[in-house]
Design a protein around this motif. Structure first.
Motif, mmCIF file in Angstrom:
data_model
loop_
_atom_site.group_PDB
_atom_site.id
_atom_site.type_symbol
_atom_site.label_atom_id
_atom_site.label_comp_id
_atom_site.label_asym_id
_atom_site.label_seq_id
_atom_site.Cartn_x
_atom_site.Cartn_y
_atom_site.Cartn_z
ATOM 1 N N ARG A 1 74.546 73.576 -56.342
ATOM 2 C CA ARG A 1 75.064 73.038 -55.070
ATOM 3 C C ARG A 1 73.929 72.637 -54.129
ATOM 4 O O ARG A 1 73.917 71.530 -53.579
ATOM 5 C CB ARG A 1 75.966 74.087 -54.397
ATOM 6 C CG ARG A 1 76.510 73.656 -53.035
ATOM 7 C CD ARG A 1 77.325 74.748 -52.371
ATOM 8 N NE ARG A 1 76.660 76.034 -52.271
ATOM 9 C CZ ARG A 1 75.686 76.323 -51.381
ATOM 10 N NH1 ARG A 1 75.251 75.405 -50.530
ATOM 11 N NH2 ARG A 1 75.147 77.532 -51.342
ATOM 12 N N GLU A 2 72.970 73.537 -53.939
ATOM 13 C CA GLU A 2 71.877 73.276 -52.986
ATOM 14 C C GLU A 2 71.030 72.065 -53.395
ATOM 15 O O GLU A 2 70.633 71.274 -52.550
ATOM 16 C CB GLU A 2 70.981 74.509 -52.848
ATOM 17 C CG GLU A 2 71.606 75.632 -52.034
ATOM 18 C CD GLU A 2 71.589 75.373 -50.530
ATOM 19 O OE1 GLU A 2 70.916 74.440 -50.056
ATOM 20 O OE2 GLU A 2 72.280 76.119 -49.805
ATOM 21 N N LYS B 1 71.903 69.476 -55.132
ATOM 22 C CA LYS B 1 72.674 68.247 -54.901
ATOM 23 C C LYS B 1 72.623 67.906 -53.409
ATOM 24 O O LYS B 1 72.362 66.765 -53.030
ATOM 25 C CB LYS B 1 74.124 68.439 -55.394
ATOM 26 C CG LYS B 1 74.996 67.218 -55.205
ATOM 27 C CD LYS B 1 74.506 66.067 -56.067
ATOM 28 C CE LYS B 1 75.295 64.803 -55.795
ATOM 29 N NZ LYS B 1 74.479 63.598 -55.875
ATOM 30 N N GLU B 2 72.843 68.921 -52.555
ATOM 31 C CA GLU B 2 72.849 68.696 -51.101
ATOM 32 C C GLU B 2 71.469 68.316 -50.568
ATOM 33 O O GLU B 2 71.344 67.393 -49.772
ATOM 34 C CB GLU B 2 73.305 69.967 -50.371
ATOM 35 C CG GLU B 2 74.758 70.324 -50.557
ATOM 36 C CD GLU B 2 75.121 71.698 -49.979
ATOM 37 O OE1 GLU B 2 76.252 72.126 -50.206
ATOM 38 O OE2 GLU B 2 74.283 72.345 -49.320
ATOM 39 N N GLU B 3 70.449 69.054 -50.990
ATOM 40 C CA GLU B 3 69.108 68.895 -50.398
ATOM 41 C C GLU B 3 68.297 67.735 -50.962
ATOM 42 O O GLU B 3 67.643 67.022 -50.218
ATOM 43 C CB GLU B 3 68.286 70.176 -50.596
ATOM 44 C CG GLU B 3 68.622 71.273 -49.641
ATOM 45 C CD GLU B 3 67.666 72.469 -49.775
ATOM 46 O OE1 GLU B 3 66.525 72.294 -50.230
ATOM 47 O OE2 GLU B 3 68.090 73.571 -49.417
ATOM 48 N N ASP C 1 69.390 65.670 -53.891
ATOM 49 C CA ASP C 1 70.187 64.722 -54.664
ATOM 50 C C ASP C 1 69.933 64.783 -56.171
ATOM 51 O O ASP C 1 69.983 63.759 -56.847
ATOM 52 C CB ASP C 1 69.972 63.293 -54.134
ATOM 53 C CG ASP C 1 71.168 62.397 -54.450
ATOM 54 O OD1 ASP C 1 72.289 62.925 -54.571
ATOM 55 O OD2 ASP C 1 70.976 61.169 -54.588
ATOM 56 N N ASN D 1 67.460 64.518 -48.786
ATOM 57 C CA ASN D 1 68.767 64.207 -48.190
ATOM 58 C C ASN D 1 68.902 64.689 -46.754
ATOM 59 O O ASN D 1 69.751 64.202 -46.025
ATOM 60 C CB ASN D 1 69.891 64.846 -49.007
ATOM 61 C CG ASN D 1 70.275 64.015 -50.214
ATOM 62 O OD1 ASN D 1 69.829 62.888 -50.360
ATOM 63 N ND2 ASN D 1 71.087 64.584 -51.080
ATOM 64 N N GLU D 2 68.114 65.686 -46.362
ATOM 65 C CA GLU D 2 68.224 66.240 -45.012
ATOM 66 C C GLU D 2 67.055 65.786 -44.132
ATOM 67 O O GLU D 2 66.717 66.428 -43.151
ATOM 68 C CB GLU D 2 68.309 67.771 -45.108
ATOM 69 C CG GLU D 2 69.546 68.214 -45.873
ATOM 70 C CD GLU D 2 69.569 69.688 -46.239
ATOM 71 O OE1 GLU D 2 68.495 70.335 -46.208
ATOM 72 O OE2 GLU D 2 70.661 70.191 -46.552
#
Length: 131
Positions: free
Chosen positions: A52-53, A55-57, A59, A97-98
């Motif tokens: 999850r992380e 993918k979020e952070e 990609d 991503n962030e």
């Protein structure tokens, strides 16, 4: 003080480079480099949190991870349990991503990078295993 359970990914490319990310200045240990990851939610195991992380952070789509080591570290203001996995099976092109700066570095280069204290044992073990 509650210990924060953090899933940490040592992402290794086919050429044995490692992906690192720079922490935003306003965060704990801000301005230092880290291995991507984040808090493990109550409903997750470490591998699920890494998937999850990442993918979020950054990609990346992670297929699987392997346990590497765990580190329990006490900062003056926070206690962390780092559950570190290596990730070699992933797809995608890493990007911040962030809005964080990311870069691929060699295992040799890790020694000269400013990491939070808790991450230094990860660098040492990587250098032991891969150099």
């Amino acid at each position: 003080m509650k210990r924060v359970h953090v899933a940490v990914a040592v992402i290794l490319s086919k050429s044995n480079q490692v992906l690192i990310a720079k922490r935003h200045a306003h965060l704990h240990q801000g301005g230092k480099w880290e291995f991507p990851g984040g808090k493990v939610e109550n409903t997750e195991n470490t591998e699920a949190a890494i998937i999850r992380e990442l993918k979020e952070e950054v990609d990346l789509q992670v297929t699987s991870s392997m346990p590497f080591m765990t580190i329990s570290h006490d900062y003056s203001d926070k206690q962390v349990l780092l559950d570190i996995h290596t990730v070699t099976n992933f797809t995608g092109e890493a990007k911040g991503n962030e809005g964080q700066q990311i870069k691929w570095v060699t295992i040799t280069e890790l020694a000269a990078i400013d990491f939070p204290e808790a991450n230094k044992a990860i660098v040492a073990k990587l250098q032991q295993q891969y150099l």
